[in-house]
Design a protein around this motif. Structure first.
Motif, mmCIF file in Angstrom:
data_model
loop_
_atom_site.group_PDB
_atom_site.id
_atom_site.type_symbol
_atom_site.label_atom_id
_atom_site.label_comp_id
_atom_site.label_asym_id
_atom_site.label_seq_id
_atom_site.Cartn_x
_atom_site.Cartn_y
_atom_site.Cartn_z
ATOM 1 N N ASP A 91 -9.958 -3.376 14.941
ATOM 2 C CA ASP A 91 -8.919 -2.921 14.104
ATOM 3 C C ASP A 91 -8.952 -3.838 12.114
ATOM 4 N N LYS A 121 -7.014 -1.532 9.464
ATOM 5 C CA LYS A 121 -6.008 -2.736 8.483
ATOM 6 C C LYS A 121 -6.329 -1.807 7.201
ATOM 7 N N HIS A 174 -4.024 0.433 6.339
ATOM 8 C CA HIS A 174 -3.019 0.246 6.895
ATOM 9 C C HIS A 174 -2.492 -0.142 5.052
ATOM 10 N N ASP A 175 -3.468 -0.080 4.474
ATOM 11 C CA ASP A 175 -3.271 -1.001 4.002
ATOM 12 C C ASP A 175 -3.044 0.350 2.371
#
Length: 552
Positions: free
Chosen positions: A272, A276, A279-280
């Motif tokens: 995860d 993340k 994705h950020d």
């Protein structure tokens, strides 16, 4: 110790070393240069021939002097000097690469009888440099300065110079099409200091030669793409462009860290966290307002689909030189992080489009506000043909660039050389002794250019040169070979123009090369080098100049 009145033999060189010295060595070096001249002289002028060179499976067809000499792989230490001056001419002014080698060899041909008559090569070199200085000053004196006050007229004059540079190239039948393209390309650059490296050239096989096009901006081949790429928009008006040096793939985080876990739930937390992180990055790029994302590093399938869902175009693995030209064209700067992208870091242009050209797709950025770069997309049937078109356009681009900076031109077609020959003949009559013969020989050598132009075109060289001498003696300084009427005429009025810098650089380089070769009277080759052959970069051993060591 008494040796019976005889001087002992002292060995200072390795056994088997070959040494050649004296006037015979100078004559041998001159003959080597004349062999080079015989190879390339038929390529000179608008009616010169091309040479087909085969190196393994690679074939090259060209009449560009620098290209031919580079591919000939010359190993003779004296003859390689002609290769060097041809490359230097290509780097400095772009054109005249064949002329400079032919001139240097002809200077040696005319001074060869003087060397055989035991005239000191130092005296010959000194008088040749004097003749060169007089010739260069004469070129500067007669050169015509182009008027730059009217931009449209000056553009037409630049086209005339580009057309002359192309007259001896493979594309001369399409010179009207390409002169317009070349001049527009150079005018796209920074007028204060045009950098030809900012003109990108892309070669696309297929189509006709006049299917080539000029993109006033940047164009590059579509990069490697992942799933989701086809869902992205392929056309934008006034887009915001961000250029990155960031890898947008999951493996970037996975491969750069080592984590030890005790429970399965901890592993899920790591996965995860990886998601993340990327994705950020993607969210930060989206929030910057960019419509187009370009990166030197890969943009993976996750990022590609993320951008496609938000109508953002992306392209990864962009070649460094292409991305640099994009930045200079659209503005902004290359970012190494996604966390702090500000509006001033983004570039823009009037339109972006992904377009099919031949069998490939290209990304085109046009109407750039900082448009100091452009791209030529060349079309044609054979790869060798497109490569020769590229070399031809490079010469024309360099000529236009030099003309923009210098704005001094002279007439081509042998007119300038005949005027210099007549001027030096008159000067030689005012001096006495050996320099008179040497300056006169220098003047005669200059006639090799118009004579070779006639020979390559099948004209009567003796008749046309006699008529040119008569016209120049009457003060017609721009009389040269007229290829259209197979006669002579005023080449300045016929717009057969060349930058004065081409002639000046060719004279100086050719004279320096000839003087250098004349100054060498001994060559030393080691036995080991003879057996193994020349190392990369030149001939083994050493060549000694008269009075000083001179590596070749």
């Amino acid at each position: 110790m008494n040796f019976g009145g005889q001087t002992p033999t002292i060995v200072v060189l390795k056994e088997g070393t070959d040494t050649s010295q004296g006037r015979g060595q100078i004559i041998s070096n001159i003959n080597a240069c004349l062999a080079i001249q015989d190879t390339i002289r038929t390529t000179l002028g608008p009616l010169g021939s091309d040479i087909l060179m085969v190196d393994g499976e690679k074939t090259t067809i060209s009449n560009d002097g620098a290209t031919i000499l580079k591919l000939l792989d010359v190993v003779h230490p004296a003859a390689s000097i002609l290769v060097d001056i041809s490359r230097a001419q290509d780097a400095e002014v772009g054109d005249g690469t064949t002329s400079v080698a032919i001139l240097a060899a002809e200077f040696l041909r005319e001074t060869k009888p003087l060397v055989e008559e035991n005239i000191s090569t130092h005296v010959i070199a000194k008088s040749m440099r004097t003749a060169c200085r007089l010739a260069v000053n004469r070129v500067k004196e007669i050169a015509v300065h182009l008027d730059r006050s009217n931009p449209e007229e000056f553009k037409d004059l630049l086209k005339k110079c580009a057309a002359t540079a192309m007259s001896s190239k493979l594309v001369h039948r399409n010179s009207d099409f390409f002169t317009e393209m070349v001049v527009n390309a150079v005018l796209c650059l920074d007028s204060a200091d045009p950098d030809e490296n900012m003109i990108g050239i892309k070669k696309v096989s297929g189509g006709g030669i006049e299917d080539s096009l000029l993109v006033k901006g940047v164009a590059f081949k579509k990069a490697f793409s992942y799933a989701g790429f086809e869902q992205q928009p392929k056309h934008f008006k006034n887009p915001k462009i961000v250029c990155l040096n960031v890898e947008l793939e999951l493996k970037a985080e996975k491969d750069n860290a080592e984590v030890r876990v005790d429970e399965v739930t901890e592993y899920q937390a790591i996965v995860d966290a990886e998601w993340k992180i990327i994705h950020d990055k993607l969210v930060a790029i989206e929030q910057s307002g960019a419509n187009i994302v370009l990166s030197k590093l890969p943009i993976g399938d996750l990022a590609t689909q993320f951008f496609a869902d938000r109508n953002i175009f992306c392209a990864g693995r962009i070649p460094s030189d292409d991305l640099d030209r994009v930045v200079k064209a659209v503005g902004g700067s290359i970012q190494s992080t996604c966390s702090d992208i500000k509006p001033e870091h983004l570039g823009t242009c009037e339109s972006f489009e992904e377009k099919q050209i031949g069998a490939d797709r290209y990304n085109l950025f046009e109407g750039c506000p900082e448009a100091k770069t452009c791209t030529l997309i060349l079309r044609g049937g054979a790869e060798q043909f497109i490569a020769e078109v590229e070399r031809s356009l490079h010469d024309a681009i360099m000529i236009v660039k030099r003309t923009m900076r210098e704005s001094n031109i002279v007439a081509g077609g042998g007119a300038c050389e005949m005027e210099l020959s007549k001027y030096l003949r008159e000067y030689s009559r005012t001096i006495a002794g050996k320099p008179q013969m040497i300056v006169n020989a220098y003047a005669k050598a200059l006639e090799v250019i118009p004579r070779q132009l006639c020979d390559n075109a099948g004209f009567d060289a003796t008749d046309l040169l006699s008529r040119l001498r008569m016209l120049h003696s009457k003060g017609e300084i721009w009389a040269g070979i007229d290829f259209d009427s197979e006669s002579v005429g005023n080449n300045l009025d016929r717009y057969v123009w060349e930058p004065a810098l081409v002639k000046i650089n060719a004279l100086q380089s050719a004279t320096d090369a000839a003087c250098l070769i004349l100054s060498v009277d001994e060559t030393v080759k080691s036995q080991e080098a003879q057996q193994q052959g020349p190392p990369p970069g030149g001939m083994p051993g050493m060549a000694r100049g008269r009075g000083r060591g001179m590596p070749m």
